[in-house]
Design a protein around this motif. Structure first.
Motif, PDB file in Angstrom:
ATOM      1  N   LEU A   1       0.818  -1.208   0.000  1.00 28.75           N
ATOM      2  CA  LEU A   1       0.000   0.000   0.000  1.00 28.75           C
ATOM      3  C   LEU A   1       0.856   1.264   0.000  1.00 28.75           C
ATOM      4  CD1 LEU A   1      -2.790  -1.077   2.514  1.00 28.75           C
ATOM      5  CD2 LEU A   1      -3.022  -0.789   0.045  1.00 28.75           C
ATOM      6  N   MET A   2       1.971   1.230   0.679  1.00 32.52           N
ATOM      7  CA  MET A   2       2.834   2.407   0.733  1.00 32.52           C
ATOM      8  C   MET A   2       3.590   2.606  -0.576  1.00 32.52           C
ATOM      9  SD  MET A   2       2.200   3.825   3.554  1.00 32.52           S
ATOM     10  CE  MET A   2       3.460   5.091   3.517  1.00 32.52           C
ATOM     11  N   MET A   3       3.873   1.523  -1.308  1.00 31.45           N
ATOM     12  CA  MET A   3       4.570   1.639  -2.583  1.00 31.45           C
ATOM     13  C   MET A   3       3.633   2.037  -3.723  1.00 31.45           C
ATOM     14  SD  MET A   3       7.834   1.030  -2.189  1.00 31.45           S
ATOM     15  CE  MET A   3       7.695   1.922  -0.621  1.00 31.45           C
ATOM     16  N   ASP A   4       2.331   1.813  -3.520  1.00 29.13           N
ATOM     17  CA  ASP A   4       1.376   2.091  -4.602  1.00 29.13           C
ATOM     18  C   ASP A   4       1.431   3.539  -5.100  1.00 29.13           C
ATOM     19  OD1 ASP A   4      -1.378   1.256  -6.015  1.00 29.13           O
ATOM     20  OD2 ASP A   4      -1.654   3.222  -5.075  1.00 29.13           O
ATOM     21  N   PRO A   5       1.450   4.569  -4.234  1.00 31.54           N
ATOM     22  CA  PRO A   5       1.483   5.946  -4.760  1.00 31.54           C
ATOM     23  C   PRO A   5       2.777   6.301  -5.482  1.00 31.54           C
ATOM     24  CG  PRO A   5       0.701   5.905  -2.476  1.00 31.54           C
ATOM     25  CD  PRO A   5       1.266   4.570  -2.761  1.00 31.54           C
ATOM     26  N   LEU A   6       3.846   5.504  -5.308  1.00 28.43           N
ATOM     27  CA  LEU A   6       5.132   5.833  -5.924  1.00 28.43           C
ATOM     28  C   LEU A   6       5.247   5.317  -7.354  1.00 28.43           C
ATOM     29  CD1 LEU A   6       7.502   5.110  -2.904  1.00 28.43           C
ATOM     30  CD2 LEU A   6       6.418   7.285  -3.548  1.00 28.43           C
ATOM     31  N   PHE A   7       4.385   4.382  -7.741  1.00 31.77           N
ATOM     32  CA  PHE A   7       4.455   3.790  -9.079  1.00 31.77           C
ATOM     33  C   PHE A   7       3.103   3.985  -9.753  1.00 31.77           C
ATOM     34  CE2 PHE A   7       7.624   1.707  -6.523  1.00 31.77           C
ATOM     35  CZ  PHE A   7       8.722   1.611  -7.361  1.00 31.77           C
TER      36      PHE A   7
ATOM     37  N   ASP B   1       1.891   3.838 -12.789  1.00 31.64           N
ATOM     38  CA  ASP B   1       1.700   3.326 -14.133  1.00 31.64           C
ATOM     39  C   ASP B   1       1.123   1.917 -14.034  1.00 31.64           C
ATOM     40  OD1 ASP B   1       3.855   1.968 -13.159  1.00 31.64           O
ATOM     41  OD2 ASP B   1       5.217   2.424 -14.803  1.00 31.64           O
ATOM     42  N   PHE B   2       0.756   1.343 -15.185  1.00 30.97           N
ATOM     43  CA  PHE B   2       0.055   0.058 -15.161  1.00 30.97           C
ATOM     44  C   PHE B   2       0.928  -1.064 -14.613  1.00 30.97           C
ATOM     45  CE2 PHE B   2      -0.980  -3.978 -17.266  1.00 30.97           C
ATOM     46  CZ  PHE B   2      -2.266  -4.165 -16.775  1.00 30.97           C
ATOM     47  N   VAL B   3       2.202  -1.108 -15.027  1.00 28.88           N
ATOM     48  CA  VAL B   3       3.091  -2.184 -14.581  1.00 28.88           C
ATOM     49  C   VAL B   3       3.282  -2.122 -13.063  1.00 28.88           C
ATOM     50  CG1 VAL B   3       5.397  -3.161 -14.787  1.00 28.88           C
ATOM     51  CG2 VAL B   3       4.243  -2.278 -16.818  1.00 28.88           C
ATOM     52  N   GLY B   4       3.492  -0.913 -12.535  1.00 27.00           N
ATOM     53  CA  GLY B   4       3.665  -0.786 -11.094  1.00 27.00           C
ATOM     54  C   GLY B   4       2.407  -1.167 -10.329  1.00 27.00           C
ATOM     55  N   LEU B   5       1.230  -0.696 -10.801  1.00 29.14           N
ATOM     56  CA  LEU B   5      -0.023  -1.042 -10.127  1.00 29.14           C
ATOM     57  C   LEU B   5      -0.313  -2.539 -10.213  1.00 29.14           C
ATOM     58  CD1 LEU B   5      -2.339   1.920 -11.225  1.00 29.14           C
ATOM     59  CD2 LEU B   5      -1.225   1.569  -9.016  1.00 29.14           C
ATOM     60  N   LEU B   6       0.015  -3.160 -11.347  1.00 29.26           N
ATOM     61  CA  LEU B   6      -0.199  -4.598 -11.494  1.00 29.26           C
ATOM     62  C   LEU B   6       0.680  -5.378 -10.524  1.00 29.26           C
ATOM     63  CD1 LEU B   6      -1.523  -6.931 -13.078  1.00 29.26           C
ATOM     64  CD2 LEU B   6       0.413  -6.812 -14.671  1.00 29.26           C
ATOM     65  N   THR B   7       1.931  -4.950 -10.402  1.00 28.66           N
ATOM     66  CA  THR B   7       2.854  -5.639  -9.488  1.00 28.66           C
ATOM     67  C   THR B   7       2.365  -5.589  -8.048  1.00 28.66           C
ATOM     68  OG1 THR B   7       4.712  -5.096 -10.937  1.00 28.66           O
ATOM     69  CG2 THR B   7       5.231  -5.723  -8.660  1.00 28.66           C
ATOM     70  N   PHE B   8       1.966  -4.397  -7.631  1.00 30.46           N
ATOM     71  CA  PHE B   8       1.548  -4.262  -6.238  1.00 30.46           C
ATOM     72  C   PHE B   8       0.132  -4.792  -6.004  1.00 30.46           C
ATOM     73  CE2 PHE B   8       4.903  -0.999  -6.580  1.00 30.46           C
ATOM     74  CZ  PHE B   8       5.767  -1.554  -5.645  1.00 30.46           C
ATOM     75  N   SER B   9      -0.677  -4.907  -7.060  1.00 31.65           N
ATOM     76  CA  SER B   9      -1.979  -5.562  -6.924  1.00 31.65           C
ATOM     77  C   SER B   9      -1.797  -7.048  -6.626  1.00 31.65           C
ATOM     78  CB  SER B   9      -2.806  -5.372  -8.203  1.00 31.65           C
ATOM     79  OG  SER B   9      -3.132  -4.025  -8.402  1.00 31.65           O
TER      80      SER B   9
ATOM     81  N   LYS C   1      -3.065  10.877  -2.188  1.00 31.47           N
ATOM     82  CA  LYS C   1      -3.010  11.035  -0.736  1.00 31.47           C
ATOM     83  C   LYS C   1      -3.938  10.063   0.001  1.00 31.47           C
ATOM     84  CE  LYS C   1      -1.429  15.835  -0.811  1.00 31.47           C
ATOM     85  NZ  LYS C   1      -1.732  17.236  -0.426  1.00 31.47           N
ATOM     86  N   PRO C   2      -5.151   9.787  -0.507  1.00 28.23           N
ATOM     87  CA  PRO C   2      -5.975   8.786   0.175  1.00 28.23           C
ATOM     88  C   PRO C   2      -5.312   7.425   0.311  1.00 28.23           C
ATOM     89  CG  PRO C   2      -7.343  10.066  -1.288  1.00 28.23           C
ATOM     90  CD  PRO C   2      -5.922  10.497  -1.544  1.00 28.23           C
ATOM     91  N   PHE C   3      -4.556   6.992  -0.705  1.00 29.27           N
ATOM     92  CA  PHE C   3      -3.892   5.700  -0.595  1.00 29.27           C
ATOM     93  C   PHE C   3      -2.716   5.751   0.382  1.00 29.27           C
ATOM     94  CE2 PHE C   3      -6.362   4.113  -4.117  1.00 29.27           C
ATOM     95  CZ  PHE C   3      -6.384   2.742  -3.882  1.00 29.27           C
TER      96      PHE C   3
END
Length: 494
Positions: A375-381, A383-391, A452-454
Motif C-alpha cells: 500500500l505504501m509503494m502504490d502511490p510511488l508507481f 503506471d500500469f506495470v507498477g499497479l499490477l505488481t503491487f496488486s 493522498k488517500p492511498f
C-alpha cells in the motif's frame, strides 16, 4: 391355560417381574433408543466432514462471490429507476456489509439452532431477495431484494460454514478452513464475467432472476451440514446445571433439560424451548470474551484496521487506474490480478500451517507487513506495470491474512465459544470495511485524487502492524499478572 398367542395383539414378556407390553409399544421404545445421539470424544477429522467441506465451499463461493459482482448492476439500475449513483451504490454495497456485520447474531443462531437450519435459511433468504429484486418497481423494494435479504442470508451461510467445519475438524482445521476460504477469491474471479454475460443477454431483471436460482444453491450446501454430537457438548451442558432460573439448554439445534442429581438429558416441550431461547440469547453472544480474553480483544483492532485497508483497496484500485488514464479493460485486470494473488496466498497459507513451517500468529504478522509495504509503494508507481505488481503482491498478502482470523480466534477462545467469537470477528471486520469504503471516498473528494488517500490507507495498515508487534509485550504482562494472582492466592490459602 391361556396362551399369549391367542390374543389379537401379541405380547412380549420382558421378564417375570415386568408387566406385559404390546409389540407395537415395544417397537416404539426401541426406536427411541436407537435414535439417541452418539457423542464423539473428538471431531473425526474426516469422514462426512469432507462432504461438509464441499457444502461449505459452495456457500462461501456464492456468499463472497456474488456481492463482488453487484457493481456491474449500478449503471442499468440508475437508468431504470432514474435514481442517483450514490443511492444505488449504497444498495449494492449492503450485501457485503450485512454479511460481516450480522456476525454476532448469526453466531448465536448457529449455536442455538444448529448450522444446517441456518445454512438452509441463508440460501432461502438470499434467493428470495433476488426474486423480489426481479419484480421490484421502486428503490425501496430494490433495497430489500438486492441488499437486505441477500446480505442477511450470506451472513448466516458464511458463519455456519466456518462453525460446522470447526466441529468436524480439529487437527486438520487449518487445512479445512483454508479450503473453504478459497471459495471467496474464486467466486469474485469467476462470477463477475458470468454475471456480465447474463446482463448483456437478459438485461438486469433476467440476470437477477438467474442469480436467485444460483443463491438458492446455498441451501443445498447448508443441507450437507449434518449435525455432529461431541462430548464437549455434554460438558458445556453440565456447566449450566447450577442455574436455578434456567435449567434448560439448547446446543446445535438440540433442546435438553439438565437435572442436578442424575444428569439425565431429555427433550423439552415446545413452550419451554421457546422460553429457553430468549433466556439464553445474551449468553450465546458471549459478551464476557471482551473482559476475560485479552488476546482476542487485541486481535479485533488489527482486524478492524486491516479490513479498512482491504475494502478501500478493492473499491478504489480500479477508479485510481482509470484516473491515471489507464483503459477500462486494463483497469479491470488489476482487480482480477488481486484475486489471483489472493488464491496463491491462501494456498501458500494452507501449506505453511499444515506442515508447521510457521505459526499462525507469525504468518499473520508477515502478511500484514507485506500488505503495508504494498500500500505504501502504490502511490510511488503510478503506471500500469507498477499497479499490477503491487496488486498481485497485495492480493498475496491478504490471501495469507484473511483466512487466519478464524484460526487465531479458535486458538484464543476455544471451540465451544467459537460461534460467538467468530460473529464478533466478522462484525469488526465489516465495520472496518464500511469505514474504509466511505472514508477513502471522502478523502478523494477532499484532495481531488487518489494519491493522498492511498497514503492514508497505507498508514492505517501500518497501525495494524504496530499492534501486532505490541502483542508479545501485552501477553507477557498478562501472564505476569496471572502468576502474581496465583502466588497471592497461595499466600492467602490456609
Amino acid at each position: 391355560m391361556t396362551s399369549y398367542f391367542e390374543d389379537s395383539k401379541p405380547h412380549i414378556r420382558m421378564s417375570a417381574l415386568q408387566p406385559l407390553i404390546h409389540e407395537d409399544e415395544f417397537r416404539v421404545k426401541m426406536h427411541k433408543v436407537e435414535r439417541r445421539p452418539q457423542y464423539l470424544h473428538q471431531p473425526p477429522d474426516g469422514g462426512w466432514g469432507w462432504v461438509v467441506i464441499c457444502g461449505s465451499f459452495m456457500c462461501m463461493y456464492i456468499s463472497f462471490g456474488i456481492p463482488r459482482t453487484l457493481g456491474i448492476f449500478v449503471t442499468p439500475l440508475v437508468d431504470n429507476f432514474e435514481s442517483n449513483t450514490g443511492t444505488i451504490g449504497w444498495i449494492v454495497s449492503m450485501p457485503m456489509t450485512l454479511l460481516l456485520t450480522t456476525g454476532p447474531i448469526a453466531g448465536a443462531l448457529c449455536k442455538k439452532y444448529g448450522c444446517r437450519p441456518m445454512g438452509i435459511l441463508g440460501g432461502v433468504l438470499a434467493g428470495s431477495g433476488f426474486l423480489i429484486a426481479y419484480s421490484a418497481n421502486n428503490v425501496f423494494f430494490l433495497a430489500i431484494g438486492l441488499g437486505i435479504l441477500p446480505g442477511m442470508g450470506f451472513g448466516l451461510a458464511s458463519t455456519a460454514s466456518v462453525v460446522i467445519i470447526s466441529r468436524y475438524f480439529e487437527n486438520l482445521f487449518v487445512l479445512a478452513n483454508g479450503i473453504i476460504y478459497l471459495g471467496g477469491p474464486i467466486g469474485y474471479l469467476s462470477l463477475p464475467p458470468i454475471t456480465q454475460l447474463f446482463l448483456q443477454m437478459y438485461e438486469w431483471r433476467g440476470a437477477a432472476l438467474i442469480l436467485s436460482g444460483v443463491t438458492l444453491h446455498i441451501a443445498v450446501g447448508g443441507a450437507l451440514m449434518r449435525p455432529l454430537h461431541l462430548a464437549r457438548d455434554l460438558k458445556e451442558i453440565n456447566l449450566h446445571e447450577d442455574d436455578e432460573n434456567d435449567k434448560s439448554y439448547i446446543h446445535d439445534g438440540q433442546s435438553f433439560n439438565c437435572e442436578n442429581k442424575n444428569h439425565k438429558i431429555k427433550k423439552l416441550s415446545k413452550s419451554k424451548r421457546v422460553r429457553s431461547i430468549f433466556r439464553g440469547f445474551v449468553r450465546h453472544l458471549e459478551l464476557r470474551l471482551f473482559c476475560e480474553n485479552t488476546m482476542f480483544t487485541i486481535l479485533l483492532p488489527v482486524i478492524l484496521l486491516s479490513g479498512f485497508a482491504y475494502e478501500a483497496w478493492l473499491i478504489y484500485v480500479t477508479p485510481q487506474a482509470e484516473e491515471l488514464q489507464i483503459s477500462a479493460t486494463m483497469s479491470a485486470i488489476l482487480l482480477s490480478s488481486t484475486g489471483v494473488g489472493a488464491i496463491t496466498g491462501r494456498l501458500s497459507q494452507i501449506a505453511i500451517l499444515h506442515w508447521k513451517i510457521m505459526s499462525s500468529y507469525t504468518l499473520l504478522g508477515f502478511g500484514t507487513v507485506v500488505a503495508w509495504l504494498s500500500l505504501m509503494m502504490d502511490p510511488l508507481f503510478q503506471d500500469f506495470v507498477g499497479l499490477l505488481t503491487f496488486s498481485i503482491t497485495y492480493g498475496l498478502a491478504t490471501g495469507i491474512m484473511m483466512p487466519l482470523g478464524p484460526v487465531l480466534v479458535r486458538d484464543y477462545v476455544g471451540m465451544n465459544k467459537l460461534p460467538a467469537a467468530l460473529g464478533w470477528f466478522n462484525l469488526v471486520r465489516g465495520t472496518g470495511a464500511l469505514l474504509g469504503g466511505s472514508i477513502t471516498g471522502v478523502l478523494h473528494d477532499y484532495y481531488g485524487g487518489y494519491y493522498k488517500p492511498f497514503i492514508v490507507v497505507g498508514m492505517v495498515q501500518f497501525m495494524a502492524v504496530l499492534m501486532l508487534f505490541f502483542k508479545p509485550c501485552i501477553q507477557l504482562c498478562v501472564e505476569g499478572k496471572a502468576r502474581w494472582r496465583t502466588e497471592k492466592e497461595r499466600e492467602l490459602a490456609p
